[in-house]
Design a protein around this motif. Structure first.
Motif, PDB file in Angstrom:
ATOM      1  N   PRO A 284      38.432  54.646  68.660  1.00 19.03           N
ATOM      2  CA  PRO A 284      38.788  55.363  68.083  1.00 19.03           C
ATOM      3  C   PRO A 284      39.131  57.156  68.539  1.00 19.03           C
ATOM      4  N   VAL A 285      39.951  57.592  67.539  1.00 21.49           N
ATOM      5  CA  VAL A 285      40.599  58.827  68.782  1.00 21.49           C
ATOM      6  C   VAL A 285      40.566  59.614  66.644  1.00 21.49           C
ATOM      7  N   ILE A 286      39.999  60.822  66.975  1.00 24.89           N
ATOM      8  CA  ILE A 286      39.352  61.278  66.156  1.00 24.89           C
ATOM      9  C   ILE A 286      40.155  63.007  67.071  1.00 24.89           C
ATOM     10  N   ALA A 287      41.916  63.288  66.016  1.00 22.29           N
ATOM     11  CA  ALA A 287      42.554  64.728  66.317  1.00 22.29           C
ATOM     12  C   ALA A 287      42.863  65.166  65.491  1.00 22.29           C
ATOM     13  N   PHE A 288      43.813  66.841  65.466  1.00 16.89           N
ATOM     14  CA  PHE A 288      44.644  67.479  64.725  1.00 16.89           C
ATOM     15  C   PHE A 288      45.516  66.604  64.088  1.00 16.89           C
ATOM     16  N   ASP A 289      46.327  66.900  62.324  1.00 17.89           N
ATOM     17  CA  ASP A 289      46.926  66.691  62.551  1.00 17.89           C
ATOM     18  C   ASP A 289      48.366  67.029  62.254  1.00 17.89           C
ATOM     19  N   ILE A 290      49.384  66.819  64.281  1.00 16.74           N
ATOM     20  CA  ILE A 290      50.172  67.491  64.224  1.00 16.74           C
ATOM     21  C   ILE A 290      51.244  66.665  64.588  1.00 16.74           C
ATOM     22  N   VAL A 296      50.848  58.583  67.175  1.00 20.43           N
ATOM     23  CA  VAL A 296      50.232  57.824  68.014  1.00 20.43           C
ATOM     24  C   VAL A 296      48.950  57.514  67.857  1.00 20.43           C
ATOM     25  N   VAL A 297      48.133  57.967  66.451  1.00 21.74           N
ATOM     26  CA  VAL A 297      46.993  57.671  65.674  1.00 21.74           C
ATOM     27  C   VAL A 297      47.243  56.935  64.785  1.00 21.74           C
ATOM     28  N   PRO A 298      47.148  55.772  65.372  1.00 18.28           N
ATOM     29  CA  PRO A 298      47.798  55.238  63.168  1.00 18.28           C
ATOM     30  C   PRO A 298      46.138  55.360  62.614  1.00 18.28           C
ATOM     31  N   ALA A 299      46.359  54.922  61.195  1.00 17.56           N
ATOM     32  CA  ALA A 299      45.713  55.271  59.840  1.00 17.56           C
ATOM     33  C   ALA A 299      44.437  54.114  60.635  1.00 17.56           C
ATOM     34  N   ASP A 300      45.103  53.188  60.216  1.00 18.06           N
ATOM     35  CA  ASP A 300      43.017  52.275  60.972  1.00 18.06           C
ATOM     36  C   ASP A 300      43.598  52.104  62.458  1.00 18.06           C
TER      37      ASP A 300
END
Length: 371
Positions: A284-290, A296-300
């Motif tokens: 999983p990836v944690i990123a800023f909402d930009i 490329v980072v879906p909620a699931d």
């Protein structure tokens, strides 16, 4: 077809980013059918070479990162004249984006836009780079870009632009086998504070370090390693931060696949290829909402937190880190999501755009007739 690619950044250069990887992956796949020459900024140790059927030609002076870029942008329009080509592909690149290639040549041109952040660079260097970006967008007519967000930005400045959205890809899925989950948090990318936000990640990690069993592994190279080391020491976490250097190929997917989480603290991005690579590796990836990372980072598959809020980033890490069942569920969803980003298909799509641009130019010359 002879293709001259103003590629700006050599993927072999220390500190090179995802944009140069994209160019290398696409060019090597279409080199069997076309003759491709890539003009890149010079650097210490650079040599003119042929790699995977693609010719790389350093331009400018190897005087360090920023001076080499300046010399590249100053010289590349003139150097390009010495290379015959049916198509000139101009890569928009930091810090000024465009060298305004349609002004310098009558040959068909195409702009590949993976980057439109010259205003940030203008503030960083206190120089009006954004003017070149603005003019470059208005001068070109055909574009390839990597996200819907970027397409909208291009159309906002040039309503006549024809823009094809072709995303980045990931390497052969065989490089990303299922691996036992480790305890470390991983950052992978260029070591640059202004864009990549590693300072924000270090601050967030320092807030939760006591609750995290593993270390923060920082993989990559770039101009700001010493500054990052100094910041980690100042936060009292130097002993918990490991520098893995540049990792590629199977070693990269091994690192990503064994990570507990991958964090992308970027202040701005072009596409977020590291996110796709992490998801392909099942992490999983944690990123800023930009904008670009939203695609490329879906909620699931991970978590997007309010942009540049260190406390929110730290809280997301602390919440997800111990939840191994949720991490496994997200990892499986990420692998499935990443299947759509296949380099072979992406290269074919970009090759088709190249051929369309050349055919349209030939048709235009025929309509005009002789003289």
């Amino acid at each position: 077809m002879r293709i001259l690619h103003l590629g700006f950044e050599d993927h072999r250069r220390p500190g090179s980013g995802g944009g140069s990887l994209r160019n290398a992956e696409i060019n090597r796949r279409i080199a069997a059918r076309h003759r491709i020459t890539v003009l890149v900024a010079n650097y210490q140790g650079a040599e003119r070479r042929v790699e995977d059927g693609v010719e790389y030609v350093p331009v400018g002076l190897p005087l360090g990162y920023f001076p080499s870029l300046v010399s590249y942008f100053l010289l590349v329009p003139f150097v390009a004249r010495g290379f015959p080509a049916e198509l000139v592909v101009e890569e928009f690149a930091a810090p000024i984006s465009s060298v305004l290639m349609p002004v310098w040549t009558t040959r068909p041109t195409l702009a590949v836009v993976q980057w439109m952040n010259s205003r940030e660079k203008s503030r960083q260097y206190r120089l009006p780079f954004f003017l070149f970006e603005m003019l470059g967008v208005r001068l070109h007519r055909r574009f390839v870009t990597v996200s819907d967000d970027m397409r909208e930005r291009i159309h906002a400045s040039n309503h006549r632009a024809q823009v094809s959205v072709i995303p980045n890809g990931v390497a052969d899925p065989q490089l990303a086998p299922d691996l036992p989950r480790g305890a470390d948090i991983v950052y992978l990318g260029r070591l640059e504070l202004a864009q990549k936000g590693i300072d924000l990640l270090l601050t967030a990690f320092a807030q939760q370090a006591a609750l995290i069993q593993g270390n923060l592994v920082i993989a990559g190279d770039g101009p700001d390693r010493k500054a990052i080391e100094k910041l980690a020491a100042g936060l009292g976490i130097a002993h918990r931060v490991q520098f893995a250097g540049r990792v590629e190929g199977a070693a990269k997917f091994d690192l990503l696949g064994r990570a507990r989480l991958v964090v992308m603290p970027s202040r701005f991005e072009t596409f977020g290829i590291v996110a796709i690579e992490a998801l392909a590796a099942g992490t999983p990836v944690i990123a800023f909402d930009i904008p670009c990372l939203r695609e490329v980072v879906p909620a699931d598959c991970g978590r997007l937190v309010p942009a540049f809020e260190v406390e929110s980033l730290a809280a997301a890490v602390a919440e997800l880190y111990p939840d191994q069942a949720r991490i496994a569920q997200m990892g499986a969803a990420g692998k499935e999501f990443a299947r759509q980003f296949d380099w072979d298909e992406i290269a074919l799509r970009q090759e088709q755009v190249y051929e369309d641009v050349v055919r349209a130019a030939q048709a235009g010359r025929h309509r005009k007739g002789p003289g």
